[in-house]
Design a protein around this motif. Structure first.
Motif, PDB file in Angstrom:
ATOM      1  N   ILE A  44       0.853  -1.187   0.000  1.00  0.00           N
ATOM      2  CA  ILE A  44       0.000   0.000   0.000  1.00  0.00           C
ATOM      3  C   ILE A  44       0.888   1.235   0.000  1.00  0.00           C
ATOM      4  O   ILE A  44       1.706   1.431   0.892  1.00  0.00           O
ATOM      5  CB  ILE A  44      -0.950   0.010   1.210  1.00  0.00           C
ATOM      6  N   LEU A  45       0.738   2.061  -1.037  1.00  0.00           N
ATOM      7  CA  LEU A  45       1.518   3.290  -1.140  1.00  0.00           C
ATOM      8  C   LEU A  45       0.864   4.434  -0.388  1.00  0.00           C
ATOM      9  O   LEU A  45       1.539   5.350   0.056  1.00  0.00           O
ATOM     10  CB  LEU A  45       1.680   3.675  -2.612  1.00  0.00           C
ATOM     11  N   GLY A  46      -0.442   4.416  -0.282  1.00  0.00           N
ATOM     12  CA  GLY A  46      -1.171   5.491   0.395  1.00  0.00           C
ATOM     13  C   GLY A  46      -2.653   5.397   0.101  1.00  0.00           C
ATOM     14  O   GLY A  46      -3.168   4.348  -0.279  1.00  0.00           O
ATOM     15  N   ARG A  47      -3.340   6.539   0.243  1.00  0.00           N
ATOM     16  CA  ARG A  47      -4.780   6.614  -0.003  1.00  0.00           C
ATOM     17  C   ARG A  47      -5.039   7.641  -1.094  1.00  0.00           C
ATOM     18  O   ARG A  47      -4.365   8.664  -1.188  1.00  0.00           O
ATOM     19  CB  ARG A  47      -5.530   7.034   1.267  1.00  0.00           C
ATOM     20  N   PHE A  85     -16.614   5.306  -1.034  1.00  0.00           N
ATOM     21  CA  PHE A  85     -15.751   5.045   0.119  1.00  0.00           C
ATOM     22  C   PHE A  85     -14.587   6.023   0.070  1.00  0.00           C
ATOM     23  O   PHE A  85     -13.955   6.212  -0.965  1.00  0.00           O
ATOM     24  CB  PHE A  85     -15.252   3.592   0.065  1.00  0.00           C
ATOM     25  N   GLU A  86     -14.264   6.657   1.187  1.00  0.00           N
ATOM     26  CA  GLU A  86     -13.266   7.734   1.219  1.00  0.00           C
ATOM     27  C   GLU A  86     -11.820   7.254   1.290  1.00  0.00           C
ATOM     28  O   GLU A  86     -10.918   7.997   0.960  1.00  0.00           O
ATOM     29  CB  GLU A  86     -13.533   8.659   2.418  1.00  0.00           C
ATOM     30  N   GLY A  87     -11.567   6.041   1.713  1.00  0.00           N
ATOM     31  CA  GLY A  87     -10.179   5.607   1.920  1.00  0.00           C
ATOM     32  C   GLY A  87      -9.695   4.607   0.895  1.00  0.00           C
ATOM     33  O   GLY A  87      -9.179   3.559   1.257  1.00  0.00           O
ATOM     34  N   VAL A  88      -9.836   4.878  -0.397  1.00  0.00           N
ATOM     35  CA  VAL A  88      -9.426   3.947  -1.444  1.00  0.00           C
ATOM     36  C   VAL A  88      -7.910   3.753  -1.387  1.00  0.00           C
ATOM     37  O   VAL A  88      -7.149   4.716  -1.358  1.00  0.00           O
ATOM     38  CB  VAL A  88      -9.852   4.471  -2.832  1.00  0.00           C
ATOM     39  N   HIS A  89      -7.476   2.501  -1.352  1.00  0.00           N
ATOM     40  CA  HIS A  89      -6.044   2.190  -1.276  1.00  0.00           C
ATOM     41  C   HIS A  89      -5.391   2.388  -2.634  1.00  0.00           C
ATOM     42  O   HIS A  89      -5.961   2.049  -3.666  1.00  0.00           O
ATOM     43  CB  HIS A  89      -5.827   0.741  -0.869  1.00  0.00           C
ATOM     44  N   VAL A  90      -4.176   2.902  -2.632  1.00  0.00           N
ATOM     45  CA  VAL A  90      -3.332   2.937  -3.828  1.00  0.00           C
ATOM     46  C   VAL A  90      -2.225   1.934  -3.565  1.00  0.00           C
ATOM     47  O   VAL A  90      -1.452   2.072  -2.616  1.00  0.00           O
ATOM     48  CB  VAL A  90      -2.765   4.342  -4.094  1.00  0.00           C
ATOM     49  N   LYS A  91      -2.184   0.881  -4.395  1.00  0.00           N
ATOM     50  CA  LYS A  91      -1.242  -0.215  -4.189  1.00  0.00           C
ATOM     51  C   LYS A  91      -0.351  -0.375  -5.410  1.00  0.00           C
ATOM     52  O   LYS A  91      -0.653   0.128  -6.486  1.00  0.00           O
ATOM     53  CB  LYS A  91      -1.996  -1.529  -3.958  1.00  0.00           C
ATOM     54  N   GLN A  92       0.740  -1.118  -5.221  1.00  0.00           N
ATOM     55  CA  GLN A  92       1.642  -1.405  -6.331  1.00  0.00           C
ATOM     56  C   GLN A  92       2.341  -2.726  -6.066  1.00  0.00           C
ATOM     57  O   GLN A  92       2.869  -2.957  -4.984  1.00  0.00           O
ATOM     58  CB  GLN A  92       2.683  -0.299  -6.503  1.00  0.00           C
ATOM     59  N   ASN A  93       2.319  -3.597  -7.067  1.00  0.00           N
ATOM     60  CA  ASN A  93       3.079  -4.842  -7.015  1.00  0.00           C
ATOM     61  C   ASN A  93       4.501  -4.545  -7.473  1.00  0.00           C
ATOM     62  O   ASN A  93       4.741  -3.593  -8.204  1.00  0.00           O
ATOM     63  CB  ASN A  93       2.456  -5.899  -7.919  1.00  0.00           C
ATOM     64  N   GLU A  94       5.426  -5.386  -7.083  1.00  0.00           N
ATOM     65  CA  GLU A  94       6.830  -5.172  -7.411  1.00  0.00           C
ATOM     66  C   GLU A  94       7.038  -5.202  -8.925  1.00  0.00           C
ATOM     67  O   GLU A  94       6.670  -6.152  -9.608  1.00  0.00           O
ATOM     68  CB  GLU A  94       7.682  -6.252  -6.753  1.00  0.00           C
ATOM     69  N   GLY A  95       7.588  -4.124  -9.459  1.00  0.00           N
ATOM     70  CA  GLY A  95       7.890  -4.047 -10.887  1.00  0.00           C
ATOM     71  C   GLY A  95       6.702  -3.736 -11.772  1.00  0.00           C
ATOM     72  O   GLY A  95       6.806  -3.852 -12.988  1.00  0.00           O
ATOM     73  N   LYS A  96       5.559  -3.349 -11.206  1.00  0.00           N
ATOM     74  CA  LYS A  96       4.372  -3.081 -12.016  1.00  0.00           C
ATOM     75  C   LYS A  96       3.855  -1.680 -11.728  1.00  0.00           C
ATOM     76  O   LYS A  96       4.323  -0.983 -10.838  1.00  0.00           O
ATOM     77  CB  LYS A  96       3.295  -4.114 -11.719  1.00  0.00           C
TER      78      LYS A  96
END
Length: 114
Positions: free
Chosen positions: A4-7, A17-28
């Motif tokens: 999880i990088l942040g919101r 929903f106010e807290g949508v996760h911003v995610k990143q897989n390795e190398g993507k």
């Protein structure tokens, strides 16, 4: 596993929903994930990824916090070194023997495999 990088600063377009996760897989590329409704929206190129990260705020909960201090006891448990040396982990059980080979059937004998 995704980190999880942040919101995201905007709410989820599906459920608000106010807290949508911003995610990143390795190398993507990064993507958004709503934990409430499960909607996932991925960035398809570098320009979309830059825009997504520009609209991301750091999540204070997900930041690494120092581990909590252990509680203080009146009489702490002290293990003598000679007792700690005796605590040897038990060896793993031996693996089960392999199943016997299946006898060759009619097809195997006709095809010379058996």
């Amino acid at each position: 596993m995704a980190q999880i990088l942040g919101r995201h600063i905007r709410p989820c377009p599906s459920c608000d929903f106010e807290g949508v996760h911003v995610k990143q897989n390795e190398g993507k590329l990064p993507y958004t994930h709503c934990p409430d409704c499960g909607l996932m929206c991925a960035a398809k190129n570098g320009q979309q990824a830059a825009g997504l990260l520009r609209n991301t705020r750091a999540n204070k909960i997900d930041q690494a916090a120092p581990p909590p201090a252990p509680p203080v006891a009146e009489k702490p448990i002290v293990v003598p070194p000679e007792v700690a040396a005796l605590a040897v982990p038990t060896p793993a059980p031996a693996p089960a023997p392999a199943a016997p080979a299946k006898p060759a059937g009619l097809w195997d004998s006709l095809m010379k495999r058996g």
